[in-house]
Motif scaffolding. Sequence first.
Motif, PDB file in Angstrom:
ATOM      1  N   GLY A  34     -98.975 106.864-114.482  1.00 48.24           N
ATOM      2  CA  GLY A  34     -99.374 106.590-113.090  1.00 48.24           C
ATOM      3  C   GLY A  34     -99.652 105.109-112.888  1.00 48.24           C
ATOM      4  O   GLY A  34     -99.173 104.494-111.926  1.00 48.24           O
ATOM      5  N   LEU A  35    -100.452 104.574-113.865  1.00 47.16           N
ATOM      6  CA  LEU A  35    -100.814 103.153-113.746  1.00 47.16           C
ATOM      7  C   LEU A  35     -99.576 102.258-113.834  1.00 47.16           C
ATOM      8  O   LEU A  35     -99.460 101.264-113.115  1.00 47.16           O
ATOM      9  N   THR A  36     -98.665 102.623-114.733  1.00 54.81           N
ATOM     10  CA  THR A  36     -97.444 101.828-114.875  1.00 54.81           C
ATOM     11  C   THR A  36     -96.655 101.831-113.562  1.00 54.81           C
ATOM     12  O   THR A  36     -96.151 100.788-113.117  1.00 54.81           O
ATOM     13  N   ALA A  37     -96.624 103.017-112.920  1.00 52.99           N
ATOM     14  CA  ALA A  37     -95.890 103.110-111.648  1.00 52.99           C
ATOM     15  C   ALA A  37     -96.560 102.230-110.597  1.00 52.99           C
ATOM     16  O   ALA A  37     -95.891 101.496-109.856  1.00 52.99           O
ATOM     17  N   GLU A  38     -97.948 102.321-110.588  1.00 46.26           N
ATOM     18  CA  GLU A  38     -98.683 101.498-109.596  1.00 46.26           C
ATOM     19  C   GLU A  38     -98.429 100.012-109.837  1.00 46.26           C
ATOM     20  O   GLU A  38     -98.229  99.233-108.909  1.00 46.26           O
ATOM     21  N   LEU A  39     -98.477  99.631-111.136  1.00 46.43           N
ATOM     22  CA  LEU A  39     -98.264  98.231-111.501  1.00 46.43           C
ATOM     23  C   LEU A  39     -96.876  97.761-111.066  1.00 46.43           C
ATOM     24  O   LEU A  39     -96.708  96.658-110.534  1.00 46.43           O
ATOM     25  N   ALA A  40     -95.916  98.654-111.278  1.00 40.07           N
ATOM     26  CA  ALA A  40     -94.538  98.304-110.910  1.00 40.07           C
ATOM     27  C   ALA A  40     -94.452  98.077-109.408  1.00 40.07           C
ATOM     28  O   ALA A  40     -93.812  97.122-108.934  1.00 40.07           O
ATOM     29  N   MET A  41     -95.184  98.954-108.646  1.00 41.04           N
ATOM     30  CA  MET A  41     -95.161  98.804-107.189  1.00 41.04           C
ATOM     31  C   MET A  41     -95.801  97.481-106.770  1.00 41.04           C
ATOM     32  O   MET A  41     -95.284  96.736-105.942  1.00 41.04           O
ATOM     33  N   ALA A  42     -97.014  97.227-107.408  1.00 30.87           N
ATOM     34  CA  ALA A  42     -97.726  95.987-107.072  1.00 30.87           C
ATOM     35  C   ALA A  42     -96.873  94.783-107.436  1.00 30.87           C
ATOM     36  O   ALA A  42     -96.783  93.808-106.683  1.00 30.87           O
ATOM     37  N   ASN A  43     -96.227  94.856-108.580  1.00 29.08           N
ATOM     38  CA  ASN A  43     -95.350  93.758-108.997  1.00 29.08           C
ATOM     39  C   ASN A  43     -94.240  93.539-107.999  1.00 29.08           C
ATOM     40  O   ASN A  43     -93.914  92.405-107.631  1.00 29.08           O
ATOM     41  N   GLY A  44     -93.677  94.644-107.532  1.00 31.28           N
ATOM     42  CA  GLY A  44     -92.583  94.587-106.551  1.00 31.28           C
ATOM     43  C   GLY A  44     -93.058  93.923-105.278  1.00 31.28           C
ATOM     44  O   GLY A  44     -92.382  93.049-104.719  1.00 31.28           O
ATOM     45  N   ARG A  45     -94.294  94.359-104.840  1.00 32.31           N
ATOM     46  CA  ARG A  45     -94.831  93.793-103.600  1.00 32.31           C
ATOM     47  C   ARG A  45     -95.044  92.284-103.762  1.00 32.31           C
ATOM     48  O   ARG A  45     -94.689  91.482-102.918  1.00 32.31           O
TER      49      ARG A  45
END
Length: 415
Positions: free
Chosen positions: A43-54
């Motif tokens: 979950g955290l990895t997915a969130e991080l990926a999203m934040a990174n994308g943003r």
Amino acid sequence: MEPQGNPAQHREAGRLAEAFRIFNQASEELAGAYTSLQEQVAGLTAELAMANGRLKREYEEKAALTERLSLLLDTLPAGVAVLDAMGRVEQANPAAAAILGANVEGRVWDEFADSCLEATSTPGEAEMPRRGRRRVAVTETRLVSSGGRIVLIHDITEAHRMKTQAARSERLAAMGEMAAGLAHQLRTPLAAALLYAGALENPALPQKERARCGSKVMERLRHLERLIRDMLTFARGEATGGETIPVSALVAELVQVFEPLARVRGASFTVSDESRNAAASGNRKALAGALTNLLENALDACGASAGGHIELRAEAREGMARFLVRDNGRGMDAATQARLFEPFFTTRAEGTGLGLAIARGVARAHGGGIEVESVPGGGATFTLALPVCAAAVSLPPGPFPTSSGEERCDRVAIL
Ligand code: ADP
């Protein structure tokens, strides 16, 4: 069949079985915790990926904006200098260097401006003596976040030259019209003067009649002289000087000149000065002349009957100083208002019709103008507006009483 053996071995086997059971339970719990941890990590990895994308998107957007802004700065025809809180130039575009003839990056802007720019009589405009007297308009805007400033520099040399030329052409065209009108204006008093002077040639003319003709000749010649003087003033166009003229001082000067005139004609005169410490820049004598003309016209509009009232009011706001001359005289209709500023337009027998044309010329030469509001029978208000110059000065109080130390002075004089 029950296992055979001693009881000690039997107990040992039981404890072993229990230990295995506990171990199995613990490892099942651990396996569960591990799975949940794995889920959390996923979950955290997915969130991080999203934040990174943003963040990446935002970074890319900012990079694109920076690129657009620097491109804009580089291609802008106007000079832009960004100053830090200490007034030092952090960044300047190529146009700034081209207009100013120097790279100002790293220099203290105010020091540079003091040494290379020479103020003109028009606020916000300066000349560059070392750059062939090219003319620039300089505007500064504060940057609230950094405490710095943005300085915008426009090269207005051409625009200024064309404006001066247009003003000269306008004056020449007006002079052409004027020349035609002038011939007509000169003819009447000249013919009258010749007629009376001819009568003087008669040796048999009685002394009393001779004196009357002589004074008529003088009267007509004075009228001619006034016409010629006014026409020359109009033709000169009253070039503005570089004097700093405190509005209050100008008001005081007008009061001094006009009060006795109003008193003689039995009119009341009110003065209010709310100009605070505002000052205009230009030719003091020309401005005083233009305003005196407005006051004299107001006095004339009030006629000889009692109850005439003239008000002079000075105020300063939004970068403009305004002189309002209000009377309760005969006023004028729309047709008269449309012709007011035409050279030679007059409704007075003794008028030259040049007073308002000159006054408007003076106001325009100072970067301002004159407006009029009037209805027949309802008086008139003439407003002469001038730009306030940056170098407004602190003034001593005017020659008339001030009310309890406020920067305002009112005076009502029933004369
Ligand atoms: P002059 O005073 O020689 O007539 P001006 O150019 O000063 O020339 O004025 C032109 C005309 O404008 C005046 O003749 C008059 O008809 C009109 N005028 C000017 N001021 C006023 C006023 N305050 N009220 C009414 N009419 C005015």
